[in-house]
Design a protein around this motif. Structure first.
Motif, PDB file in Angstrom:
ATOM      1  N   GLU A   1       0.871  -1.163   0.000  1.00 14.58           N
ATOM      2  CA  GLU A   1       0.000   0.000   0.000  1.00 14.58           C
ATOM      3  C   GLU A   1       0.910   1.215   0.000  1.00 14.58           C
ATOM      4  O   GLU A   1       1.779   1.350   0.848  1.00 14.58           O
TER       5      GLU A   1
ATOM      6  N   GLU B   1      -0.113  -6.462  14.132  1.00 20.35           N
ATOM      7  CA  GLU B   1       0.208  -7.749  13.473  1.00 20.35           C
ATOM      8  C   GLU B   1       1.683  -8.003  13.398  1.00 20.35           C
ATOM      9  O   GLU B   1       2.538  -7.295  13.395  1.00 20.35           O
TER      10      GLU B   1
ATOM     11  N   SER C   1      -8.090   3.340  12.830  1.00 25.49           N
ATOM     12  CA  SER C   1      -8.226   2.065  13.537  1.00 25.49           C
ATOM     13  C   SER C   1      -7.640   0.922  12.717  1.00 25.49           C
ATOM     14  O   SER C   1      -6.970   0.038  13.259  1.00 25.49           O
ATOM     15  N   ARG C   2      -7.876   0.934  11.406  1.00 25.54           N
ATOM     16  CA  ARG C   2      -7.327  -0.109  10.539  1.00 25.54           C
ATOM     17  C   ARG C   2      -5.796  -0.059  10.534  1.00 25.54           C
ATOM     18  O   ARG C   2      -5.134  -1.090  10.595  1.00 25.54           O
ATOM     19  N   LEU C   3      -5.222   1.148  10.496  1.00 29.33           N
ATOM     20  CA  LEU C   3      -3.758   1.278  10.537  1.00 29.33           C
ATOM     21  C   LEU C   3      -3.212   0.723  11.867  1.00 29.33           C
ATOM     22  O   LEU C   3      -2.207   0.013  11.875  1.00 29.33           O
ATOM     23  N   ARG C   4      -3.873   1.071  12.964  1.00 27.45           N
ATOM     24  CA  ARG C   4      -3.411   0.577  14.275  1.00 27.45           C
ATOM     25  C   ARG C   4      -3.492  -0.927  14.371  1.00 27.45           C
ATOM     26  O   ARG C   4      -2.630  -1.567  14.971  1.00 27.45           O
ATOM     27  N   ASP C   5      -4.552  -1.502  13.772  1.00 24.24           N
ATOM     28  CA  ASP C   5      -4.670  -2.966  13.764  1.00 24.24           C
ATOM     29  C   ASP C   5      -3.515  -3.595  13.002  1.00 24.24           C
ATOM     30  O   ASP C   5      -2.998  -4.644  13.391  1.00 24.24           O
ATOM     31  N   GLU C   6      -3.075  -2.951  11.907  1.00 26.03           N
ATOM     32  CA  GLU C   6      -1.947  -3.461  11.130  1.00 26.03           C
ATOM     33  C   GLU C   6      -0.663  -3.422  11.951  1.00 26.03           C
ATOM     34  O   GLU C   6       0.192  -4.296  11.818  1.00 26.03           O
TER      35      GLU C   6
ATOM     36  N   GLN D   1     -11.812   7.871  11.463  1.00 28.45           N
ATOM     37  CA  GLN D   1     -11.584   6.991  12.609  1.00 28.45           C
ATOM     38  C   GLN D   1     -11.423   5.544  12.179  1.00 28.45           C
ATOM     39  O   GLN D   1     -10.575   4.818  12.683  1.00 28.45           O
ATOM     40  N   GLU D   2     -12.214   5.122  11.201  1.00 31.17           N
ATOM     41  CA  GLU D   2     -12.096   3.757  10.687  1.00 31.17           C
ATOM     42  C   GLU D   2     -10.730   3.537  10.045  1.00 31.17           C
ATOM     43  O   GLU D   2     -10.093   2.504  10.235  1.00 31.17           O
ATOM     44  N   TYR D   3     -10.255   4.530   9.311  1.00 33.77           N
ATOM     45  CA  TYR D   3      -8.948   4.438   8.664  1.00 33.77           C
ATOM     46  C   TYR D   3      -7.829   4.321   9.707  1.00 33.77           C
ATOM     47  O   TYR D   3      -6.952   3.460   9.609  1.00 33.77           O
TER      48      TYR D   3
END
Length: 74
Positions: A27, A74, A66-71, A62-64
Motif C-alpha cells: 500500500e 500484526e 483504527s485499521r492502521l493501528r490494527d496493522e 476513525q475507521e482508517y
C-alpha cells in the motif's frame, strides 16, 4: 510498518513509475508537492488547504486510523 526509500519518475504519458518496492502487495501513499521556482512566490502552507481532499472522499477518518493501528499490532 517500515520505511523504504523509493525512486520515482513521471513518464511522458503522466504515469508515475516507482522502483525500489519489495516484491508482493504494498500500500503506497504518494504526496506530491509542486516546487516553487526562484522567480515565483514561495508556497505557504495555507495555500495547500483542501489540496488532495478528493482522495479521502467517502473515507471515515476513525475507521482508517483504527485499521492502521490494527496493522501495527500484526
Amino acid at each position: 510498518m517500515e520505511t523504504i526509500r523509493l525512486t520515482t519518475t513521471i513518464a511522458e504519458n503522466g504515469t508515475l513509475e516507482i522502483s525500489g518496492l519489495p516484491p508482493g502487495p504494498a500500500e503506497v501513499l504518494v504526496v506530491i508537492s509542486p516546487l516553487a521556482s526562484r522567480s515565483e512566490q514561495p508556497l505557504r502552507w495555507r495555500d495547500l488547504k483542501g489540496l488532495g481532499k478528493e482522495i479521502w472522499k467517502g473515507v471515515d477518518a476513525q475507521e482508517y486510523v483504527s485499521r492502521l493501528r490494527d496493522e501495527w499490532e500484526e
